[in-house]
Motif scaffolding. Structure first.
Motif, PDB file in Angstrom:
ATOM      1  N   PRO A 198     -12.364  42.710 -40.450  1.00 53.74           N
ATOM      2  CA  PRO A 198     -12.563  43.106 -39.056  1.00 53.74           C
ATOM      3  C   PRO A 198     -11.665  42.367 -38.063  1.00 53.74           C
ATOM      4  O   PRO A 198     -11.269  42.937 -37.049  1.00 53.74           O
ATOM      5  CB  PRO A 198     -14.033  42.799 -38.796  1.00 53.74           C
ATOM      6  CG  PRO A 198     -14.678  42.872 -40.126  1.00 53.74           C
ATOM      7  CD  PRO A 198     -13.637  42.363 -41.094  1.00 53.74           C
ATOM      8  N   ASP A 199     -11.310  41.124 -38.370  1.00 49.08           N
ATOM      9  CA  ASP A 199     -10.446  40.381 -37.452  1.00 49.08           C
ATOM     10  C   ASP A 199      -8.953  40.626 -37.710  1.00 49.08           C
ATOM     11  O   ASP A 199      -8.101  40.080 -37.015  1.00 49.08           O
ATOM     12  CB  ASP A 199     -10.759  38.884 -37.483  1.00 49.08           C
ATOM     13  CG  ASP A 199     -10.463  38.235 -38.832  1.00 49.08           C
ATOM     14  OD1 ASP A 199      -9.915  38.897 -39.742  1.00 49.08           O
ATOM     15  OD2 ASP A 199     -10.787  37.041 -38.972  1.00 49.08           O
ATOM     16  N   GLY A 200      -8.641  41.426 -38.722  1.00 53.15           N
ATOM     17  CA  GLY A 200      -7.261  41.799 -39.004  1.00 53.15           C
ATOM     18  C   GLY A 200      -6.407  40.731 -39.654  1.00 53.15           C
ATOM     19  O   GLY A 200      -5.195  40.905 -39.783  1.00 53.15           O
ATOM     20  N   THR A 201      -7.002  39.643 -40.114  1.00 59.36           N
ATOM     21  CA  THR A 201      -6.221  38.541 -40.686  1.00 59.36           C
ATOM     22  C   THR A 201      -6.064  38.622 -42.202  1.00 59.36           C
ATOM     23  O   THR A 201      -5.213  37.956 -42.765  1.00 59.36           O
ATOM     24  CB  THR A 201      -6.835  37.171 -40.339  1.00 59.36           C
ATOM     25  OG1 THR A 201      -8.149  37.097 -40.928  1.00 59.36           O
ATOM     26  CG2 THR A 201      -6.916  36.975 -38.830  1.00 59.36           C
ATOM     27  N   ARG A 202      -6.904  39.416 -42.859  1.00 55.30           N
ATOM     28  CA  ARG A 202      -6.872  39.521 -44.312  1.00 55.30           C
ATOM     29  C   ARG A 202      -7.028  40.964 -44.762  1.00 55.30           C
ATOM     30  O   ARG A 202      -7.559  41.800 -44.033  1.00 55.30           O
ATOM     31  CB  ARG A 202      -7.992  38.673 -44.932  1.00 55.30           C
ATOM     32  CG  ARG A 202      -7.849  37.201 -44.640  1.00 55.30           C
ATOM     33  CD  ARG A 202      -8.976  36.380 -45.204  1.00 55.30           C
ATOM     34  NE  ARG A 202     -10.216  36.643 -44.442  1.00 55.30           N
ATOM     35  CZ  ARG A 202     -11.404  36.191 -44.773  1.00 55.30           C
ATOM     36  NH1 ARG A 202     -11.558  35.463 -45.853  1.00 55.30           N
ATOM     37  NH2 ARG A 202     -12.463  36.451 -44.033  1.00 55.30           N
ATOM     38  N   ILE A 203      -6.576  41.220 -45.981  1.00 55.39           N
ATOM     39  CA  ILE A 203      -6.747  42.528 -46.604  1.00 55.39           C
ATOM     40  C   ILE A 203      -7.354  42.307 -47.980  1.00 55.39           C
ATOM     41  O   ILE A 203      -6.892  41.453 -48.739  1.00 55.39           O
ATOM     42  CB  ILE A 203      -5.397  43.268 -46.755  1.00 55.39           C
ATOM     43  CG1 ILE A 203      -4.835  43.638 -45.385  1.00 55.39           C
ATOM     44  CG2 ILE A 203      -5.564  44.521 -47.614  1.00 55.39           C
ATOM     45  CD1 ILE A 203      -3.464  44.295 -45.451  1.00 55.39           C
ATOM     46  N   VAL A 204      -8.404  43.050 -48.307  1.00 53.12           N
ATOM     47  CA  VAL A 204      -8.915  43.077 -49.669  1.00 53.12           C
ATOM     48  C   VAL A 204      -8.352  44.338 -50.311  1.00 53.12           C
ATOM     49  O   VAL A 204      -8.234  45.380 -49.662  1.00 53.12           O
ATOM     50  CB  VAL A 204     -10.463  43.039 -49.721  1.00 53.12           C
ATOM     51  CG1 VAL A 204     -11.091  44.256 -49.058  1.00 53.12           C
ATOM     52  CG2 VAL A 204     -10.961  42.886 -51.154  1.00 53.12           C
ATOM     53  N   TYR A 205      -7.961  44.237 -51.580  1.00 54.44           N
ATOM     54  CA  TYR A 205      -7.401  45.387 -52.281  1.00 54.44           C
ATOM     55  C   TYR A 205      -7.686  45.273 -53.777  1.00 54.44           C
ATOM     56  O   TYR A 205      -8.139  44.250 -54.260  1.00 54.44           O
ATOM     57  CB  TYR A 205      -5.897  45.511 -52.026  1.00 54.44           C
ATOM     58  CG  TYR A 205      -5.057  44.362 -52.521  1.00 54.44           C
ATOM     59  CD1 TYR A 205      -4.391  44.436 -53.736  1.00 54.44           C
ATOM     60  CD2 TYR A 205      -4.921  43.192 -51.771  1.00 54.44           C
ATOM     61  CE1 TYR A 205      -3.616  43.375 -54.193  1.00 54.44           C
ATOM     62  CE2 TYR A 205      -4.144  42.139 -52.217  1.00 54.44           C
ATOM     63  CZ  TYR A 205      -3.493  42.235 -53.429  1.00 54.44           C
ATOM     64  OH  TYR A 205      -2.728  41.189 -53.877  1.00 54.44           O
TER      65      TYR A 205
END
Length: 175
Positions: free
Chosen positions: A38-45
């Motif tokens: 939500p804060d745009g600092t990380r991506i899970v994939y």
């Protein structure tokens, strides 16, 4: 996906980025289904290859990747508050590795408190968070509907759309 590499790239929403997308994963394995925190600092994939599988978290600023899971997991998504990640796990029958089903899980972004939210026995997958923090997903718990079961080799024959609370309680069909 087991033998074809795939990379995650990003561009600005307006399509601009000096003509080149930003490469986020290196393409040594099949990486896909990214979801921003939500804060745009990380991506899970999800990653999938003959030697490696599971969920990863990428720090956008440092480009450091953290292993979250090492099982056949897919379709991750951050909760609206950033405290949980929902995903689908392929559950293999230990007595017969050719028989399997899918279940919905959550996990904290630091890898703790992994929890299966659905009961084994039928395909339950494709989960996503609702804006109010519940989880919507597809389930074959009541069997299949309409044309889904009439086609051979469907990706995952799920029956109806369901919703549940983030802790797995109050599971019920909505279609």
């Amino acid at each position: 996906r087991a033998y074809m590499p795939g990379r995650i790239l990003r561009i600005k929403a307006d399509g601009s980025m000096n003509g080149k997308p930003e490469v986020l994963t290196d393409g040594t394995e099949n990486a896909g289904f990214p979801s921003y925190s939500p804060d745009g600092t990380r991506i899970v994939y999800r990653v999938w290859s003959p030697k490696d599988m599971g969920l990863r978290i990428l720090d956008i600023e440092t480009h450091k990747t953290t292993v979250l899971t090492t099982a056949p997991d897919n379709l991750p998504g951050w909760s609206p508050d950033g405290k949980k990640i929902v995903f689908t796990r392929k559950e293999v029958n230990p007595g017969d590795p050719n028989k399997f089903h899918f279940d919905v899980y959550t996990i904290n972004p630091d890898g703790t408190e992994m929890k299966r939210l659905t009961t084994p026995g039928s395909n339950q997958a494709h989960a996503t968070w609702t804006s109010d923090g519940r989880i919507a997903y597809s389930s074959g718990e009541y069997g299949f509907r309409d044309e889904l079961s009439l086609y051979d080799d469907t990706f995952q024959p799920d029956g109806q759309n369901w919703v549940m609370n983030a802790d797995g309680s109050d599971r019920h069909a909505i279609t």
